[in-house]
Design an enzyme around this catalytic site. Structure first.
Site, PDB file in Angstrom:
ATOM      1  N   CYS A   1       0.825  -1.218   0.000  1.00 21.20           N
ATOM      2  CA  CYS A   1       0.000   0.000   0.000  1.00 21.20           C
ATOM      3  C   CYS A   1       0.853   1.260   0.000  1.00 21.20           C
ATOM      4  CB  CYS A   1      -0.922   0.016   1.210  1.00 21.20           C
ATOM      5  SG  CYS A   1      -2.097  -1.326   1.178  1.00 21.20           S
ATOM      6  N   HIS A   2       1.754   1.353   0.967  1.00 20.98           N
ATOM      7  CA  HIS A   2       2.552   2.573   1.063  1.00 20.98           C
ATOM      8  C   HIS A   2       4.028   2.290   1.199  1.00 20.98           C
ATOM      9  CE1 HIS A   2      -1.562   3.663   2.513  1.00 20.98           C
ATOM     10  NE2 HIS A   2      -1.417   4.414   1.455  1.00 20.98           N
TER      11      HIS A   2
END
Lengths: 412, 176
Positions: free
Chosen positions: B140-141
């Site tokens: 995701c990040h």
């Protein structure tokens, strides 16, 4: 703007009712006789468009709730049942899902119109703050509703957003468990999200009533930003002038809404939401709905969890301080040459943040997001206060009537 | 006229003042007592709490493999670490870590790493045997975790959580 009612009951029943509950005179004063500045452009029709969208969302939402099941093992299938089996279910669901997008589109135009013409300035501060509150409740409602179909994006949106609360020092994890009703997003979470998604629109209705009430006390702002001086010369009655104009604008807006609903209903959706929620697999790239992207970009831009969350909330809350951050005595951006330039830079930055929120949080995207997020706050806390000091506004017209007579047009 | 009223009023709290305060205090306590169930009902219910622990048989996990089990609705990663992986995890200098914790503090038996598979950033599930340190990588990040589940780079603020667990026998653990 409010004065003694011009309404005189004509029938016997109306006279009887007027003495007991003066609702007809109230409606007459608010929606018929209400004096409307005669220079309003089409940006002023978005209030009516928003009222229409609120009603449309409540009507489609109530009927969808009659077919939806808020239980984790059934929710996804009940939505598919709405799409396949329920008479007109597909149309109602697509109208509701795209209605949310149209609602946010309209509210953003409404907000940016207020920012350009200084609609937040004295004496409309309370009106503006009520608007910020409505916007926040709208965001909460949109988020809660997005979780209900129990698709992959829904589930992970719920996980990510509720995990924001774990950033709170010490009590964060307990608060998150309390919000979820469990140790992760699960059936209790879905149940309460459904209950709240059904409740909040009625809270919005209540705050909208206050918003409209405040509007009717102060009167509408207008493209010159000059207050009404002579009701006879500067204004026209709400009905038929604004009523018909708003009606036409709603019609045009509905054409766009219907086109989205019937021709590209999934354009703004995400294909991952047609996969049933799986708590053990994350989609590789989680993106929120488009209307949350600028705020999502601000959240991700800050390389610290707690500060990112604070920046996210501040980026919305700071709008409530706008009446005190922008000290210029001139309301309308049409007469503020410097403000106008910075306004459009700010709009571009907001759109830029929206674009960056949809991109992966890495490399050049991340650096641009940081730059834009920094500018976003700079605009509020530095540029606006300084502009009021250094800017030389153009001469204002004497009155709304004078501006119309000389054919002055706004810069929008 | 005001003077006369002031003269008439008793100097110290009157019986009426005490009644007002007592009534107010009772009302606050009663309101608190009535609000508490409304707050408490949001906490995990008995059925959720009943499922709060899980038993796992480790004998079926081959050397070098990661197995995911569901615990409290979240994934728990159980990694049967190889001697090389254990050494790599133990040899990391603590000064290199954003959230310093020695590997020995994170495992009960070095060959079994048991961690909650939820990224400490915003709750995504990291993928195993991925990322620079061959530990975990959150797509995701972009947070990377090492062979001990410790945060090494990216926005996550802390190491992957080690749940409470106990060895019931050599090959069986109880999580929670």
């Amino acid at each position: 703007m409010s004065g003694h009612s011009q309404y005189t009951p004509k029938s016997g029943f109306a006279r009887w009712l007027e003495r007991r509950l003066p609702i007809i005179s109230f409606m007459y004063d608010a929606f018929v006789a209400y004096p409307t500045p005669k220079n309003l452009n089409y940006l002023w029709t978005f209030g009516a468009i928003l009222s229409f969208m609120l009603v449309a969302q409540i009507v489609t939402g109530v009927v969808l709730a009659m077919h939806y099941t808020a239980e984790t093992t059934l929710a996804f299938d009940s939505v598919e049942k709405i799409m396949r089996d329920v008479n007109w279910g597909w149309a109602l669901r697509y109208a509701h899902a795209n209605g949310a997008s149209m609602f946010f589109l309209a509210v953003y135009i409404h907000i940016f119109r207020g920012m350009y013409y200084g609609s937040y300035k004295e004496p409309r501060e309370v009106l503006w703050i009520l608007g910020v509150i409505i916007f926040m409740v709208m965001m909460a409602t949109g988020f809660l509703g997005y979780v209900l179909p129990w698709g992959q994006m829904s589930f992970w949106a719920a996980t990510v957003i509720t995990n924001l609360f774990t950033a709170i020092p010490v009590v964060g994890p307990s608060i998150t468990t309390w919000l979820l009703g469990g140790y992760s997003v699960d059936n209790p979470t879905l149940n309460r999200f459904f209950a709240l998604h059904y409740l909040l629109p009625f809270i919005i209705v209540a705050v909208v009533a206050l918003h409209v009430w405040a509007l009717h006390v102060t009167g509408q702002n207008n493209p010159t930003g000059v207050e009404v001086k002579n009701v006879k010369k500067d204004t026209v009655p709400f009905t038929p002038y604004a009523t018909l104009k708003d009606g036409f604008a709603i019609g045009a807006f509905v054409v766009l809404y219907a086109w989205m609903t019937f021709f590209v209903p999934n354009y703004l959706g995400h294909p991952d939401n047609y996969i049933e929620a799986n708590p053990l697999v994350t989609p590789p790239h989680i993106v929120p709905e488009w209307y949350f992207l600028p705020f999502y970009a601000i959240l991700r831009a800050i390389p610290n969890k707690l500060l990112g969350v604070i920046a996210l909330f501040l980026s919305i809350l700071i709008a409530a301080a706008l009446p005190w951050l922008d000290r210029s005595p001139v309301k309308s951006g049409s007469y503020r040459p410097l403000f106008r330039k910075f306004y459009w830079v700010f709009v571009a930055v907001c759109i830029g943040l929206g674009y960056l929120g949809a991109q992966p949080a890495e490399g050049v995207y991340l650096w641009l997001a940081r730059l834009f997020a920094f500018y976003y706050f700079l605009h509020y806390v530095v540029i606006l206060p300084l502009l009021a000091k250094f800017e030389k506004p153009e001469p204002l017209p004497d009155s709304i009537d004078a501006a119309v007579a000389t054919g002055e047009v706004s810069h929008v | 006229m005001n003077d006369r009223i002031a003269q008439k009023a008793p100097a110290e709290p009157s019986r009426r003042d005490i009644l007002y305060i007592a009534t107010g205090a009772a009302a606050v306590v009663a309101a608190g007592g009535m609000v508490w169930p409304l707050i408490s009902q949001m906490n995990p219910d008995a059925s959720t709490r009943a499922l709060a622990s899980t038993e796992v048989d480790l004998s079926a996990i081959p050397l070098g493999q990661i197995v995911t089990v569901k615990w409290r609705g979240k994934p728990v990663f159980i990694r049967h670490r190889t001697p090389e992986e254990i050494k790599a995890a133990e040899d990391v200098p603590l000064a290199e870590l954003p959230d310093p914790e020695p590997d020995s503090k994170r495992v009960q038996k070095p060959e079994w790493l048991v961690i909650v598979g939820v990224c400490t950033h915003l709750g995504c599930i990291p993928t195993g045997k991925a990322g620079e340190f061959d530990g975990w990588f959150c797509p995701c990040h972009g947070s990377t975790y090492d062979l001990s589940g410790r945060i090494r780079s990216g926005p996550a603020p802390s190491n992957l959580e080690v749940p409470q667990y106990a060895f019931l026998s050599d090959t069986k653990i109880k999580i929670g």
